[in-house]
Design an enzyme around this catalytic site. Structure first.
Site, PDB file in Angstrom:
ATOM      1  N   SER A  10      -2.450   3.818  -0.886  1.00  0.00           N
ATOM      2  CA  SER A  10      -2.916   5.120  -0.400  1.00  0.00           C
ATOM      3  C   SER A  10      -3.715   5.878  -1.459  1.00  0.00           C
ATOM      4  O   SER A  10      -3.560   5.648  -2.663  1.00  0.00           O
ATOM      5  CB  SER A  10      -1.725   5.979   0.022  1.00  0.00           C
ATOM      6  OG  SER A  10      -0.911   5.286   0.928  1.00  0.00           O
TER       7      SER A  10
HETATM    8  N1  SAH Z   1       3.134   2.870   0.287  1.00  0.00           N
HETATM    9  C1  SAH Z   1       2.125   1.872   0.031  1.00  0.00           C
HETATM   10  C2  SAH Z   1       0.973   1.935   1.026  1.00  0.00           C
HETATM   11  C3  SAH Z   1       1.241   0.980   2.039  1.00  0.00           C
HETATM   12  S1  SAH Z   1       0.074   0.612   3.307  1.00  0.00           S
HETATM   13  C4  SAH Z   1       1.591   1.942  -1.380  1.00  0.00           C
HETATM   14  O1  SAH Z   1       1.907   2.884  -2.098  1.00  0.00           O
HETATM   15  O2  SAH Z   1       0.856   1.025  -1.783  1.00  0.00           O
HETATM   16  C5  SAH Z   1       1.245   0.403   4.602  1.00  0.00           C
HETATM   17  C6  SAH Z   1       2.224  -0.712   4.430  1.00  0.00           C
HETATM   18  O3  SAH Z   1       3.112  -0.666   5.540  1.00  0.00           O
HETATM   19  C7  SAH Z   1       1.588  -2.109   4.454  1.00  0.00           C
HETATM   20  O4  SAH Z   1       1.950  -2.799   3.303  1.00  0.00           O
HETATM   21  C8  SAH Z   1       2.167  -2.738   5.716  1.00  0.00           C
HETATM   22  O5  SAH Z   1       2.388  -4.134   5.587  1.00  0.00           O
HETATM   23  C9  SAH Z   1       3.477  -1.994   5.866  1.00  0.00           C
HETATM   24  N2  SAH Z   1       4.035  -2.007   7.213  1.00  0.00           N
HETATM   25  C10 SAH Z   1       3.389  -1.875   8.393  1.00  0.00           C
HETATM   26  N3  SAH Z   1       4.263  -1.921   9.401  1.00  0.00           N
HETATM   27  C11 SAH Z   1       5.494  -2.090   8.853  1.00  0.00           C
HETATM   28  C12 SAH Z   1       6.811  -2.212   9.380  1.00  0.00           C
HETATM   29  N4  SAH Z   1       7.056  -2.160  10.690  1.00  0.00           N
HETATM   30  N5  SAH Z   1       7.822  -2.373   8.519  1.00  0.00           N
HETATM   31  C13 SAH Z   1       7.626  -2.425   7.184  1.00  0.00           C
HETATM   32  N6  SAH Z   1       6.403  -2.317   6.629  1.00  0.00           N
HETATM   33  C14 SAH Z   1       5.352  -2.148   7.447  1.00  0.00           C
END
Ligand code: SAH
Length: 218
Positions: free
Chosen positions: A61
């Site tokens: 993000s």
């Molecule tokens: N917080 C992260 C940003 C993540 S982007 C950071 O600081 O880098 C969103 C993430 O959510 C992705 O890695 C994606 O794989 C995950 N995601 C999407 N749906 C999900 C679910 N149902 N359960 C767990 N993770 C999920």
């Protein structure tokens, strides 16, 4: 001072200008080396105030959004926090500087393993990881004082809201994939939930397909 250090100071000044005034949060962002959470090819852009691609088609993000969502949680060092969507692990690392314990769930095993290695290298021992569908939360560890979802849900995930402690806060981007999404803040007051619409954002979707169980590592 290295170029990255100079850029980090610039980023902190940008965040202040954009309205992030909580010194504990700015300090946490200053202490987490974002260059360790981005792919090698983007290292020199680690302190740009923007989202960057990571593996598995996901994103780390934008620092402003990390700071904004963290501020919306009103954290203290006593809080037990659940994060959905570990991704690179960057947001979890920032949270870990500000609360007692972070439980973080990711559906992509490769991302989770890399994040786990970063937490070890940075001595972030208060982060607990789990591979699975975060939409279901983490029943065994509930209730949580705070919940942060870092992927966009089509609507407010009620299962997660149910894992909030009384007085607890959840922040979650809500809206269609690639469309108009808003950060929503929910505060649990007994059986009631108070909701506030916050910042417009663009997040990757919260995907709720079943995920494969974690393989046994030899
Ligand atoms: N917080 C992260 C940003 C993540 S982007 C950071 O600081 O880098 C969103 C993430 O959510 C992705 O890695 C994606 O794989 C995950 N995601 C999407 N749906 C999900 C679910 N149902 N359960 C767990 N993770 C999920």
């Amino acid at each position: 001072m290295s170029d990255l250090d100079t850029q980090k100071i610039q980023l902190i000044m940008d965040l202040r200008r954009e309205g992030i005034s909580d010194l504990a949060i700015l300090n946490a962002i200053e202490r987490v080396p974002r260059e360790m959470f981005v792919p090698e090819t983007f290292r020199e852009h680690a302190y740009d105030n923007r989202a960057l691609p990571i593996a598995s088609g996901q994103t780390i993000s934008q620092p402003f959004v990390v700071a904004y969502m963290t501020a919306a949680l009103e954290l203290t060092d006593r809080h037990k926090v659940l994060e959905i969507g570990t991704g690179s692990g960057y947001q979890a690392a920032v949270l870990a500087k500000l609360c007692r314990r972070v439980y973080t769930v990711e559906r992509h095993l490769d991302l989770l393993i890399q994040a786990e290695q970063r937490f070890k290298q940075l001595d972030l021992h208060t982060i607990v990881i789990r591979h699975g569908d975060g939409a279901a939360g983490w029943v065994e560890q509930a209730p949580f004082d705070r919940i942060m979802v870092t992927a966009a849900a089509p609507e407010i995930p009620s299962g997660l809201a149910g894992q909030l402690a009384d007085g607890g806060i959840m922040v979650v981007p809500v809206g269609p994939d690639g469309g108009d999404q808003r950060i929503i803040r929910l505060r649990r007051l007994g059986d009631r939930f108070e909701t506030t619409k916050m910042l417009p954002v663009r997040f990757v979707p919260l995907v709720s397909d079943p995920v494969l169980p974690r393989p046994v590592l030899e």
